[in-house]
Design an enzyme around this catalytic site. Structure first.
Site, PDB file in Angstrom:
ATOM      1  N   LYS A  77      35.235  39.501  31.636  1.00 51.75           N
ATOM      2  CA  LYS A  77      36.147  39.710  32.764  1.00 51.75           C
ATOM      3  C   LYS A  77      35.579  40.816  33.624  1.00 51.75           C
ATOM      4  CE  LYS A  77      40.205  38.008  33.997  1.00 51.75           C
ATOM      5  NZ  LYS A  77      40.682  36.686  33.595  1.00 51.75           N
TER       6      LYS A  77
HETATM    7  N1  GLU Z   1      40.576  33.879  35.811  1.00 52.32           N
HETATM    8  C1  GLU Z   1      40.890  32.665  35.139  1.00 52.32           C
HETATM    9  C2  GLU Z   1      41.405  32.949  33.745  1.00 52.32           C
HETATM   10  O1  GLU Z   1      41.896  34.012  33.462  1.00 52.32           O
HETATM   11  C3  GLU Z   1      39.746  31.661  35.173  1.00 52.32           C
HETATM   12  C4  GLU Z   1      38.503  32.088  34.482  1.00 52.32           C
HETATM   13  C5  GLU Z   1      37.335  31.132  34.688  1.00 52.32           C
HETATM   14  O2  GLU Z   1      37.524  30.058  35.202  1.00 52.32           O
HETATM   15  O3  GLU Z   1      36.232  31.528  34.300  1.00 52.32           O
HETATM   16  O4  GLU Z   1      41.413  32.102  32.886  1.00 52.32           O
END
Ligand code: GLU
Length: 424
Positions: A114
């Site tokens: 993240k």
């Molecule tokens: N931000 C989204 C999540 O928390 C998508 C993450 C992604 O597609 O890599 O799942």
């Protein structure tokens, strides 16, 4: 003692602690090898960067930025980039670990990561946002790449932000690398159906939960906290599918109508004004009251720590569908469990987004793009199977759906880690 009102204690609000509490409980039930426990608990890598940007008024501001890679055991890292004024490394660390478990729950070949930048994109010009994105990307690009770590949108970022990440990365490596991010505009190698995928996944999870509980869809009342990508798409699909959406909110507060809201007109207002404020229909309701309003399905699709020890007792929904990451605290889990609330946990419920991100990454690497119907079909198959895998895991261990999901995920990551062995 569990307080029934007032703000929850600060420890309850620490998302990394919230993740660890569930991880510990699942590891215990699983009888996880203590060495693997040590290994999986700590993120693989954390990068903190300073992002200096000249603002439109000529002054210089330095924004803190982070990228945390929790695990590469099952494949390249995957996870969004969050732009918000209160982002902390602890939050990004928790969200990175949640991505590892989420990818494992749905069985896609990624580890978790993240990113976050502490800034307020709502108060910045597009030029300022672009500068932040490009400098952030350049600062973390050594650890990015289609085989290393693949970002996507999250709170405060969108398709355009992904286009800038992709362009900045590509300029540095001197060729176009579409597979370095997902959630891009379709014209740049994005996938059909990606934008709707998280909200669509939430509705699929609702359908499966209703089946399990023997509840009818017709007239089923849904309350949705949040009207961003997840909340607004979920509202639109729920409405289309014959549910009665009785409440929805954004940062400005919420709108409530026990008879059901006119979702198409509400979403048209939202699209035009970028806020629910000023919408004519329904009664006003605040974000806290929305969580405890009379409904059958509650979809927290805003942010962390919304259902806590202070309000869980008053949640009236039979089913909670976690569109956001970490909307329920570990303390609240126990209260909801006791009441018999059926919780579809975040690492399953909102996994539609990363699942279609996986499809996007595959399509970019193949250079061959799929019809939306194929994307949706494959998404449905993965999510529905995962729902039943999680339910099976929960039943086997006589645990909640949340713990069932963690047990499944940790077992999968532990297996790849064990097979790979330790390189020393
Ligand atoms: N931000 C989204 C999540 O928390 C998508 C993450 C992604 O597609 O890599 O799942």
């Amino acid at each position: 003692m569990t307080p029934t009102s007032g703000a929850p204690a600060p420890a309850e609000r620490n998302p990394y602690e919230a993740m660890l509490r569930r991880f510990d409980a699942a590891a215990k039930i699983l009888g996880l090898d203590p060495n693997l426990y040590e290994l999986l608990k700590i993120p693989d890598r954390e990068l903190t960067v300073a992002i200096p940007v000249i603002l439109d008024d000529g002054s210089l501001r330095v924004f803190p930025g982070y990228r945390v890679q929790h695990s590469i055991s099952r494949g390249p890292c995957k996870g969004g980039i969050r732009f918000a004024p209160d982002v902390t490394i602890e939050e990004v660390r928790a969200l990175a670990a949640w991505m590892t478990w989420k990818c494992a729950v749905v069985g896609i070949p990624f580890g978790g990561a993240k990113g976050g930048v502490r800034c307020d994109p709502r108060k910045m010009s597009r030029r300022e946002v672009e500068q932040v994105v490009r400098r952030y990307t350049a600062s973390i690009m050594d650890i990015l790449g289609p085989e290393r770590d693949v970002p996507a949108p999250d709170m405060g970022t969108d398709e355009q932000v992904m286009a800038w990440v992709m362009d900045t990365y590509s300029m540095h490596v001197r060729h176009t690398v579409t597979a370095v991010v997902t959630g891009k505009p379709i014209a740049l190698g994005g996938s059909k159906g990606r934008r709707e995928s998280t909200g669509r996944g939430v509705t699929l999870m609702a359908r499966e939960a209703l089946k399990v509980l023997g509840m009818e869809r017709e007239g089923c009342r849904v309350a949705i906290q949040g009207a961003g990508n997840v909340g607004s798409i979920a509202a639109s699909l729920f409405h289309e599918q014959g549910y009665r959406v009785v409440a929805i909110s954004d940062v400005s507060g919420g709108i409530h109508d026990p008879e059901g809201l006119d979702i198409p007109s509400l979403l048209a207002h939202l699209q035009q004004r970028r806020t629910l404020e000023g919408y004519g229909g329904g009664d006003r309701i605040d974000n806290a009251a929305l969580l405890t309003c009379e409904c059958d399905l509650l979809v927290p699709a805003a942010t962390e720590n919304q259902i806590t020890s202070a309000n869980a007792e008053r949640v009236r929904a039979r089913v909670v569908l976690e569109g956001a990451n970490g909307p329920t605290t570990a303390e609240a889990d126990a209260i909801l469990d006791k009441k018999g609330t059926f919780v579809v946990p975040d690492i399953l419920c909102n996994a539609g987004g990363v699942t279609v991100s996986y499809f996007e990454w595959v399509q970019d690497r193949m250079g061959y793009f799929w019809e939306e119907s194929l994307v949706n079909e494959r998404l449905e198959r993965i999510l529905v199977n995962s729902f039943h895998d999680v339910r099976g895991s929960a039943e086997k261990h006589n645990a909640s759906m949340r713990l069932g999901a963690y047990i499944l995920a940790i077992a999968r990551v532990a297996e790849t880690t064990r097979l790979r062995g330790l390189y020393a």
